[in-house]
Design a protein around this motif. Structure first.
Motif, PDB file in Angstrom:
ATOM      1  N   PRO A   1       0.821  -1.217   0.000  1.00  0.00           N
ATOM      2  CA  PRO A   1       0.000   0.000   0.000  1.00  0.00           C
ATOM      3  C   PRO A   1       0.848   1.257   0.000  1.00  0.00           C
ATOM      4  O   PRO A   1       1.945   1.283   0.580  1.00  0.00           O
ATOM      5  N   LEU A   2       0.345   2.297  -0.646  1.00  0.00           N
ATOM      6  CA  LEU A   2       1.042   3.577  -0.632  1.00  0.00           C
ATOM      7  C   LEU A   2       1.058   4.174   0.770  1.00  0.00           C
ATOM      8  O   LEU A   2       2.014   4.846   1.157  1.00  0.00           O
ATOM      9  N   VAL A   3      -0.016   3.942   1.521  1.00  0.00           N
ATOM     10  CA  VAL A   3      -0.140   4.448   2.885  1.00  0.00           C
ATOM     11  C   VAL A   3      -0.837   3.388   3.721  1.00  0.00           C
ATOM     12  O   VAL A   3      -1.842   2.813   3.285  1.00  0.00           O
ATOM     13  N   THR A   4      -0.311   3.118   4.890  1.00  0.00           N
ATOM     14  CA  THR A   4      -0.982   2.193   5.796  1.00  0.00           C
ATOM     15  C   THR A   4      -1.918   2.972   6.723  1.00  0.00           C
ATOM     16  O   THR A   4      -1.778   4.192   6.890  1.00  0.00           O
ATOM     17  N   GLN A   5      -2.828   2.255   7.339  1.00  0.00           N
ATOM     18  CA  GLN A   5      -3.746   2.896   8.269  1.00  0.00           C
ATOM     19  C   GLN A   5      -2.991   3.501   9.448  1.00  0.00           C
ATOM     20  O   GLN A   5      -3.338   4.585   9.921  1.00  0.00           O
ATOM     21  N   ALA A   6      -1.941   2.831   9.889  1.00  0.00           N
ATOM     22  CA  ALA A   6      -1.150   3.353  11.004  1.00  0.00           C
ATOM     23  C   ALA A   6      -0.463   4.666  10.620  1.00  0.00           C
ATOM     24  O   ALA A   6      -0.424   5.622  11.405  1.00  0.00           O
ATOM     25  N   GLU A   7       0.079   4.716   9.393  1.00  0.00           N
ATOM     26  CA  GLU A   7       0.732   5.945   8.934  1.00  0.00           C
ATOM     27  C   GLU A   7      -0.285   7.074   8.784  1.00  0.00           C
ATOM     28  O   GLU A   7      -0.008   8.231   9.131  1.00  0.00           O
ATOM     29  N   ALA A   8      -1.461   6.734   8.264  1.00  0.00           N
ATOM     30  CA  ALA A   8      -2.498   7.751   8.097  1.00  0.00           C
ATOM     31  C   ALA A   8      -2.985   8.272   9.435  1.00  0.00           C
ATOM     32  O   ALA A   8      -3.246   9.471   9.596  1.00  0.00           O
TER      33      ALA A   8
ATOM     34  N   LEU B   1       0.817  24.806   4.951  1.00  0.00           N
ATOM     35  CA  LEU B   1       1.813  23.756   4.807  1.00  0.00           C
ATOM     36  C   LEU B   1       1.186  22.387   5.027  1.00  0.00           C
ATOM     37  O   LEU B   1       1.401  21.456   4.234  1.00  0.00           O
ATOM     38  N   TRP B   2       0.406  22.249   6.076  1.00  0.00           N
ATOM     39  CA  TRP B   2      -0.163  20.943   6.395  1.00  0.00           C
ATOM     40  C   TRP B   2      -1.246  20.540   5.406  1.00  0.00           C
ATOM     41  O   TRP B   2      -1.411  19.356   5.097  1.00  0.00           O
ATOM     42  N   ARG B   3      -1.975  21.499   4.875  1.00  0.00           N
ATOM     43  CA  ARG B   3      -2.953  21.162   3.836  1.00  0.00           C
ATOM     44  C   ARG B   3      -2.252  20.716   2.545  1.00  0.00           C
ATOM     45  O   ARG B   3      -2.743  19.830   1.850  1.00  0.00           O
ATOM     46  N   GLU B   4      -1.124  21.330   2.258  1.00  0.00           N
ATOM     47  CA  GLU B   4      -0.368  20.910   1.073  1.00  0.00           C
ATOM     48  C   GLU B   4       0.197  19.505   1.270  1.00  0.00           C
ATOM     49  O   GLU B   4       0.225  18.705   0.332  1.00  0.00           O
ATOM     50  N   ARG B   5       0.629  19.203   2.480  1.00  0.00           N
ATOM     51  CA  ARG B   5       1.099  17.839   2.763  1.00  0.00           C
ATOM     52  C   ARG B   5      -0.037  16.831   2.594  1.00  0.00           C
ATOM     53  O   ARG B   5       0.173  15.729   2.086  1.00  0.00           O
ATOM     54  N   ALA B   6      -1.229  17.221   3.001  1.00  0.00           N
ATOM     55  CA  ALA B   6      -2.383  16.340   2.821  1.00  0.00           C
ATOM     56  C   ALA B   6      -2.660  16.120   1.341  1.00  0.00           C
ATOM     57  O   ALA B   6      -2.930  14.993   0.904  1.00  0.00           O
TER      58      ALA B   6
ATOM     59  N   ARG C   1      -2.964  12.679  -1.774  1.00  0.00           N
ATOM     60  CA  ARG C   1      -3.920  12.494  -2.869  1.00  0.00           C
ATOM     61  C   ARG C   1      -3.180  12.402  -4.201  1.00  0.00           C
ATOM     62  O   ARG C   1      -3.491  11.551  -5.035  1.00  0.00           O
ATOM     63  N   ARG C   2      -2.194  13.278  -4.415  1.00  0.00           N
ATOM     64  CA  ARG C   2      -1.431  13.241  -5.668  1.00  0.00           C
ATOM     65  C   ARG C   2      -0.696  11.916  -5.819  1.00  0.00           C
ATOM     66  O   ARG C   2      -0.602  11.375  -6.927  1.00  0.00           O
ATOM     67  N   ALA C   3      -0.170  11.402  -4.718  1.00  0.00           N
ATOM     68  CA  ALA C   3       0.523  10.113  -4.773  1.00  0.00           C
ATOM     69  C   ALA C   3      -0.435   9.003  -5.187  1.00  0.00           C
ATOM     70  O   ALA C   3      -0.064   8.100  -5.960  1.00  0.00           O
ATOM     71  N   GLU C   4      -1.673   9.063  -4.699  1.00  0.00           N
ATOM     72  CA  GLU C   4      -2.648   8.048  -5.092  1.00  0.00           C
ATOM     73  C   GLU C   4      -2.994   8.167  -6.572  1.00  0.00           C
ATOM     74  O   GLU C   4      -3.149   7.159  -7.266  1.00  0.00           O
ATOM     75  N   VAL C   5      -3.119   9.394  -7.060  1.00  0.00           N
ATOM     76  CA  VAL C   5      -3.392   9.594  -8.485  1.00  0.00           C
ATOM     77  C   VAL C   5      -2.259   9.016  -9.331  1.00  0.00           C
ATOM     78  O   VAL C   5      -2.493   8.296 -10.306  1.00  0.00           O
ATOM     79  N   ARG C   6      -1.027   9.324  -8.958  1.00  0.00           N
ATOM     80  CA  ARG C   6       0.123   8.766  -9.693  1.00  0.00           C
ATOM     81  C   ARG C   6       0.084   7.240  -9.665  1.00  0.00           C
ATOM     82  O   ARG C   6       0.352   6.579 -10.681  1.00  0.00           O
ATOM     83  N   GLY C   7      -0.198   6.671  -8.494  1.00  0.00           N
ATOM     84  CA  GLY C   7      -0.233   5.225  -8.373  1.00  0.00           C
ATOM     85  C   GLY C   7      -1.306   4.600  -9.240  1.00  0.00           C
ATOM     86  O   GLY C   7      -1.070   3.587  -9.909  1.00  0.00           O
ATOM     87  N   ARG C   8      -2.501   5.205  -9.277  1.00  0.00           N
ATOM     88  CA  ARG C   8      -3.588   4.653 -10.079  1.00  0.00           C
ATOM     89  C   ARG C   8      -3.233   4.721 -11.560  1.00  0.00           C
ATOM     90  O   ARG C   8      -3.516   3.801 -12.321  1.00  0.00           O
TER      91      ARG C   8
ATOM     92  N   GLY D   1       3.701  17.431  -8.747  1.00  0.00           N
ATOM     93  CA  GLY D   1       2.377  17.750  -8.255  1.00  0.00           C
ATOM     94  C   GLY D   1       1.680  18.810  -9.079  1.00  0.00           C
ATOM     95  O   GLY D   1       0.459  18.769  -9.263  1.00  0.00           O
ATOM     96  N   SER D   2       2.442  19.774  -9.602  1.00  0.00           N
ATOM     97  CA  SER D   2       1.827  20.834 -10.403  1.00  0.00           C
ATOM     98  C   SER D   2       1.196  20.271 -11.671  1.00  0.00           C
ATOM     99  O   SER D   2       0.120  20.727 -12.102  1.00  0.00           O
ATOM    100  N   PHE D   3       1.833  19.259 -12.282  1.00  0.00           N
ATOM    101  CA  PHE D   3       1.254  18.630 -13.471  1.00  0.00           C
ATOM    102  C   PHE D   3       0.008  17.827 -13.094  1.00  0.00           C
ATOM    103  O   PHE D   3      -1.014  17.884 -13.792  1.00  0.00           O
ATOM    104  N   ILE D   4       0.087  17.070 -12.003  1.00  0.00           N
ATOM    105  CA  ILE D   4      -1.063  16.287 -11.552  1.00  0.00           C
ATOM    106  C   ILE D   4      -2.262  17.204 -11.318  1.00  0.00           C
ATOM    107  O   ILE D   4      -3.394  16.903 -11.725  1.00  0.00           O
TER     108      ILE D   4
END
Length: 423
Positions: free
Chosen positions: A32-39, A56-61, A65-72, A323-326
């Motif tokens: 998984p890209l992210v585990t429940q424990a990490e989330a 800053l924290w909203r951008e990290r959040a 999402r961008r990582a999931e888009v790349r993964g899909r 991320g800017s392209f995504i």
């Protein structure tokens, strides 16, 4: 550049059933890209630190999402793409929407950890993992639920039972709205679920003080204990019902084939029941069905992935997109095309009817993406635009692609052709 694929994936259509099953199993086995424990840890850190720098924290959040888009996307460019399409199908079946930035990573954990590993396993296991995941409990307000006669509710006026999760468990996730259930079944299932809660600092847990005292009866089966084990037993029972088998078989057939061949649905449902909710035997029936290509209009994300695959984009290149392209060329256009990421609007997921995706502004957005995104993409990749004259084009499409006055126009003609728009 690769030839067009049809129906079950994004790649060549000549794959055998064992090859398609192997593709599903390979996608299910990825970490998984992210585990429940990490989330959950992000949830805690966000609560503790967002006040000092909210942006800053909203951008990290958003980065999750961008990582999931790349993964899909990258998984759609890997292998046959069959496993990726099934991942998307089941993630939509268990639609959840994050309600705040704190739970963005938890939403990724939901599709990556509760859904994808089970696409080659048993539906009963996927059901338990998905419906008892923190994001599902947030989305359907299970975190605020308590039995009306529970010690928790009796000591706190204004609190009580929330039926959202119990209803969707029955109506959407298992037996379907046409199933033989009543409002009493929904309420009893909700009472049995009442002890399940999630908190950023405690995680998922069962609080017996929130449970409704007494025996719950769901579709004629009694559940006397207040425990997670009893909740699991109810979900196993619902997963094994013949109405669930038929509901899931129908959804799969409609999603992949565009019609409802009754004989095929009966065979898929029988395979599901004969194998204790195992999904691979169901897919084997589905993949063996000889239907016509082009029966289904691709939803925007599937169309994008098919287009990127046709253009020869590699999984590694997709993973490296900034991320800017995504944001500019995937997330924003998806919204205009009618399929905003994590934006289904309700728990019933995306519509299957072609009419839902054919509004003039949606079609205009597809054309705009076909004209602009490939140039931006290959500029980002540092490569020349590829030749749009793919093998597998019909004579009519090949004629129009060949007559294009520029490479950009030729690629747009190819991407908006029936061969790419439909699967």
């Amino acid at each position: 550049m690769t030839a067009f694929g049809v129906r079950f994936g994004y790649g060549p259509a000549a794959a055998t059933v064992p090859e398609a099953i192997a593709d599903v199993q390979a996608i299910a086995a990825l970490p998984p890209l992210v585990t429940q424990a990490e989330a959950q840890q992000f949830h805690v850190d966000y609560n503790a630190n967002a006040g000092s720098d909210t942006r800053l924290w909203r951008e990290r959040a958003r980065d999750y999402r961008r990582a999931e888009v790349r993964g899909r996307i990258s998984r759609g460019l890997t292998g046959l793409g069959v496993g990726n399409r099934l991942h998307s199908f089941w993630a939509d079946h268990f639609t959840t929407l994050p309600k705040n930035y704190q739970t963005y990573p938890m939403q990724v954990s939901m599709t990556e950890e509760a859904v994808r590993p089970h696409i080659a396993g048993r539906f009963a296991d996927m059901l338990k993992a998905a419906d008892l995941h923190p994001v599902m409990m947030f989305f359907l307000d299970q975190v605020a639920s308590a039995g009306d006669n529970s010690p928790f509710a009796l000591s706190r006026p204004g609190t009580g039972l929330n039926e959202n999760l119990g209803r969707e468990l029955i109506e959407l996730h298992t037996i379907g709205v046409a199933g033989p259930y009543t409002q009493d079944d929904v309420r009893e299932a909700s009472n049995l679920l009442a002890g399940m809660i999630y908190g950023a600092y405690q995680g998922v847990r069962y609080d017996v003080k929130r449970a409704e005292p007494g025996v719950e009866t769901v579709l004629g089966v009694e559940y006397p204990d207040d425990s997670i084990a009893e909740i699991h037993r109810m979900m196993d029972d619902l997963a094994r019902r013949p109405e669930t088998a038929r509901h899931l078989a129908t959804k799969l057939a409609v999603h992949f084939l565009g019609d409802e061949p009754l004989e095929l649905i009966d065979e898929m449902a029988a395979a599901y029941l004969a194998n204790d909710t195992a999904l691979v035997p169901v897919y084997e029936v589905l993949f063996s069905h000889r239907s016509w290509p082009g029966a289904k209009l691709r939803k925007p994300l599937d169309w994008m992935i098919a287009g990127l695959r046709a253009l020869g984009v590699t999984p590694a290149e997709a993973e490296a997109l900034p991320g800017s392209f995504i944001d500019a060329f995937i997330l924003e256009p998806l919204g205009i095309m009618g399929q905003p990421w994590d934006g289904q609007g309700g728990p019933d997921g995306w519509p299957e009817q072609a009419e839902a995706w054919l509004a003039p502004n949606q079609l205009a957005a597809r054309l705009d993406w076909a004209m602009t995104a490939p140039t931006a993409l290959f500029t980002q990749l540092g490569r020349m635009l590829p030749d749009p004259r793919l093998p597998g084009l019909t004579d009519n499409t090949a004629l129009w692609v060949g007559r294009a006055q520029s490479a950009e126009a030729g690629i747009a003609a190819m991407l908006t052709s029936p061969e790419l728009q439909r699967s």
